[in-house]
Design an enzyme around this catalytic site. Sequence first.
Site, PDB file in Angstrom:
ATOM      1  N   LYS A 157       0.843  -1.194   0.000  1.00  0.00           N
ATOM      2  CA  LYS A 157       0.000   0.000   0.000  1.00  0.00           C
ATOM      3  C   LYS A 157       0.883   1.251   0.000  1.00  0.00           C
ATOM      4  CE  LYS A 157      -3.751  -2.130   2.687  1.00  0.00           C
ATOM      5  NZ  LYS A 157      -4.897  -2.039   1.785  1.00  0.00           N
ATOM      6  N   ARG A 160      -9.734 -12.365   2.048  1.00  0.00           N
ATOM      7  CA  ARG A 160     -10.522 -13.467   1.483  1.00  0.00           C
ATOM      8  C   ARG A 160      -9.771 -14.795   1.590  1.00  0.00           C
ATOM      9  NH1 ARG A 160     -10.654 -10.301  -4.095  1.00  0.00           N
ATOM     10  NH2 ARG A 160     -10.728  -8.622  -2.562  1.00  0.00           N
TER      11      ARG A 160
HETATM   12 ZN   LIG Z   1      -5.221  -6.010   2.089  1.00  0.00          ZN
END
Ligand SMILES: [Zn+2]
Length: 409
Positions: A160, A234
């Site tokens: 990120k 997920r």
């Molecule tokens: Zn993530």
Amino acid sequence: MVCERSEVFASACAIARAFPLFTRRSSASRRAEKKSVTVEFLLIGQNNGPMEFTTLKCLESATEGVRLAARIVDTPCNEMNTDHFVEEISAVGKELGIIPQIIRGEELKVRGFGGIYGVGKAAEHAPALVILSHTPEGATQTIAWVGKGIVYDTGGLSIKGKTTMPGMKRDCGGAAAVLGAFKAAVKQGFKDNLHALFCLAENSVGPNATRPDDIHLLYSGKTVEINNTDAEGRLVLADGVSYACKDLNADIILDMATLTGAQGIATGKYHAAVLTNNEEWEMACVKAGRKCGDLVHPLVYCPELHFNEFSSAVADMKNSVADRENAQSSCAGLFIASHIGFDWPGVWVHVDIASPVHAGERATGFGVALLLSLFGRASEDPLLNLVSPLGEDEVEENPERDTKRRRLV
Ligand SMILES: [Zn+2]
């Protein structure tokens, strides 16, 4: 607090949110005595008698749960790493007389939990799958709550940026909510089998980090080509729901997660997004949200059109969608469901709480009230029954409003 009896639960949970437990301000640690806040309820409208002791006990459990969840989410990863999270779960287990089952580190790899292991293996503190089980006599069904507990999400090698990483201490909001709700639910007398599963990992970077292109074998037996290491929630949840299905024989599996940034685009800051294979449960989630204050709105559930977003040439699926502008939050949820199978006959509910997990700089404890309300019918507690989606019909509560609504049609 002046409100009607049907609004007591939501109001108390809202008040709890306003008094967070976590702070590291030096001024707070210097203050020896703890501040205490007294909240008085004055009931108006129908059933405005005095509040029963059982109601107060329920409010105490629920608000403790909300504040516990918020404290965990507010605590940064240098204090709330996976070791600490396991300790938090063990502390709740101890209070309830439940010994947690802990599958950690290399044991995850050996036993086939390629999702949780793959996400957490680069971190200093080992990933874990922890399970708290409440199995009362006379239970008629088995419910599993599965929480995403990414104690920090750097994004992994798909890292990120400097503006999108701050706040990622909150990526364990689903697991924190499951813990707070489990504690309250069991304390208030949960009549069915209830398993709380915590999928804990720190999505870190290092020489041992999962790379884009790596292929992992998940607990479901399906293979996943990693094309985005930042789509890690997920992966850990896929292992959690597979375990709930295969090993715990759950009839109802609900997973709760700060799963996608796109959730905020789809349903906003105040409503969590729900994705489910069951229309009745979709409605129940919306109703429960209105009764408890943790608002919820449905996402499109259409695996036959959306699941091919994950197509892979070399594995059963990729972990991130091809087209980010095609119902991204729905697709992310479908990835999880695909690991129990779209033909699984049980009820699967996925709640994406990425945005409502916080309000500004503070955690909200979102999800605790929702779980208590949604499963209120499985409780011995009268208040949780009242705020359950099957509780006291809204039409009876407010006949005037209903008449007006009918006139519009
Ligand atoms: Zn993530």
